[in-house]
Design a protein around this motif. Structure first.
Motif, short mmCIF file in Angstrom:
data_model
loop_
_atom_site.label_atom_id
_atom_site.label_comp_id
_atom_site.label_asym_id
_atom_site.label_seq_id
_atom_site.Cartn_x
_atom_site.Cartn_y
_atom_site.Cartn_z
N TYR A 226 -65.17 -34.51 -73.41
CA TYR A 226 -65.36 -34.17 -72.00
C TYR A 226 -64.07 -33.91 -71.24
CZ TYR A 226 -70.07 -35.63 -73.00
OH TYR A 226 -71.32 -35.72 -73.55
N GLN B 264 -63.86 -30.38 -69.35
CA GLN B 264 -64.73 -29.88 -68.27
C GLN B 264 -64.00 -29.67 -66.94
OE1 GLN B 264 -68.38 -32.16 -68.18
NE2 GLN B 264 -69.13 -31.23 -70.06
N ALA C 20 -66.39 -25.84 -73.50
CA ALA C 20 -67.30 -26.99 -73.42
C ALA C 20 -68.44 -26.85 -74.43
CB ALA C 20 -67.85 -27.13 -72.01
N ILE D 49 -67.20 -41.04 -70.87
CA ILE D 49 -67.65 -39.70 -70.51
C ILE D 49 -67.22 -39.34 -69.09
CG2 ILE D 49 -69.69 -38.28 -70.00
CD1 ILE D 49 -71.11 -39.67 -72.31
N ARG E 181 -63.29 -37.21 -67.22
CA ARG E 181 -63.19 -36.10 -66.26
C ARG E 181 -62.18 -36.43 -65.17
NH1 ARG E 181 -69.07 -36.65 -66.80
NH2 ARG E 181 -69.87 -34.98 -68.12
N SER F 196 -75.80 -31.47 -68.73
CA SER F 196 -74.74 -30.51 -69.05
C SER F 196 -74.75 -29.32 -68.11
CB SER F 196 -74.88 -30.04 -70.50
OG SER F 196 -74.67 -31.10 -71.40
#
Length: 412
Positions: free
Chosen positions: A44, A47, A68, A163, A167, A244
């Motif tokens: 991840y 992203q 991704a 996760i 980011r 997603s």
């Protein structure tokens, strides 16, 4: 060979997996949770960096979103072809090998001189980052039956934090030091994790003694045998598709009107989504006490409410934050409950059961990334929310109706 023989393949009765006599230590549970978080972050990191990667290689939003998608496809391949080996090979050794290879391909991504090389590296990053799906069945094996849902939930909470915080971290580091630094640092983190797990992770010898071919054949047999497994796979796949759809396109939405945020700010929205990690142990306990169906239904309802709120008021910060919280709590709560259900079906096949479920899960995620990117290109934010809502409704229908009239296999 009969179906049952394919599933167990020369497992001596005396070696069948049973609930442990002593409970797992909290330190081991949290080590496994932290490990899951660090490894899954590899998938991840990209992203919040998609816009910056696109500028580096001169690509459109829809084109660069393939990074991704490629990573999720690789993760799906790892789930399908590597994770089943957790029922055949000693898990600790397999986990350490995966981590070393993950460090190598993260370094390749950091160096990548072209978008094509980055795409290829992204596929392999996904393949070698399937370690959490070896650790979670391992935790289920080591846990007592009375605490299995709670312990799986705790380990999963680490994965979910990884996760979401990935980011935040990658967005900040990418904005200040460049996206290549993110991949390089991730590779170093994998090498550090190898050193720690080599010392602290216990050995976990599975009992499957058949060939790799019979191991893979048993995936089909398990899927045919257990209706609850097929239902969980459908529900999980649809829910991760909606997840997603949202997270792949959020960076494009936040960098434009009305927000105009840069990647460092975009990444901090992962902190908001970390509320989903709080739902993981709660969902595990709920599945232990009230059954998986109850917790899954609540998760679907929360996800449905999330996309309605995002579509109506996502242009306002309060609406966007509320939608993110509901979406992450809903999707992750349902995910934990699905895993609690499938791990109870056949203890000696937990890695393979997890493979079937998580392969469907990440196929859904890959589809969601592609469809989300196309929806953003064609219809912008409202198209994204409409597609996300569609996937949630499909999850509801699958959970409510699939296989309910007659279930030939055991019911979790």
């Amino acid at each position: 060979m009969s179906n049952n023989n394919v599933l167990t393949a020369r497992v001596p009765a005396s070696e069948a997996q049973t609930a442990p006599v002593t409970p797992m230590s909290n330190s081991l549970v949290w080590l496994m949770a932290i490990s899951c978080g660090l490894v899954v972050a590899n998938i991840y990191y990209n992203q919040p960096l998609l816009a910056e990667i696109g500028r580096t290689f001169g690509l459109s939003d829809s084109h660069v979103s393939l990074v991704a998608t490629a990573t999720q496809i690789g993760y799906t391949l790892g789930l399908l072809f590597v994770v089943p080996l957790g029922d055949k090979l000693e898990r600790k050794r397999l986990i350490l090998l995966e981590l070393v290879l993950a460090a190598v391909v993260m370094g390749v991504a950091a160096w990548a001189p072209s978008f094509t090389i980055l795409l290829v590296a992204s596929v392999w990053i996904g393949i070698f980052s399937a370690v959490p799906q070896l650790l979670i069945p391992m935790a289920a094996n080591l846990a007592s039956s009375a605490e299995r849902g709670k312990i799986v939930g705790k380990v999963m909470s680490g994965l979910l934090v990884g996760i979401l915080l990935s980011r935040t971290i990658s967005g900040y580091v990418g904005a200040h030091f460049g996206w290549r630094t993110v991949f390089g640092a991730g590779g170093l983190a994998m090498l550090l994790l190898v050193a720690v797990l080599a010392l602290k992770l216990p050995k976990d010898q599975p009992v499957f003694e058949g060939t790799y071919g019979s191991l893979m054949k048993s995936l089909v047999t398990l899927t045919r045998k257990f209706v609850p497994l097929r239902r969980a796979a459908l529900v999980g796949g649809f829910l991760f598709a909606c997840f997603s759809v949202f997270w792949t396109t959020l960076v494009f939405f936040l960098e434009g009107s009305p927000y105009f945020y840069k990647s460092d700010v975009v990444g901090f929205f992962g902190l908001i989504g970390a509320c989903g990690a709080l739902a993981a142990p709660i969902a595990g306990k709920m599945a232990d006490k009230r059954g998986a169906d109850y917790a899954i239904g609540l998760g679907i309802l929360a996800s449905l409410a999330a996309f309605i709120i995002l579509g109506v008021s996502g242009q306002y910060l309060v609406g966007l934050v509320l939608g993110i919280i509901l979406l992450d709590v809903g999707v992750q709560g349902a995910h934990i409950s699905n895993q609690s259900r499938i791990f109870a079906l056949l203890p000696e096949a937990r890695s393979r059961l997890n493979t079937v479920y998580m392969t469907a899960y990440f196929i859904g995620g890959s589809v969601g990334s592609v469809v989300g990117g196309a929806a953003w290109t064609a219809y912008r934010w409202h198209g994204v929310c409409a597609v996300g809502l569609f996937f949630v409704l499909m999850a509801f229908l699958a959970n409510r109706f699939y296989g309910r009239s007659a279930e030939p296999g055991p019911v979790a």
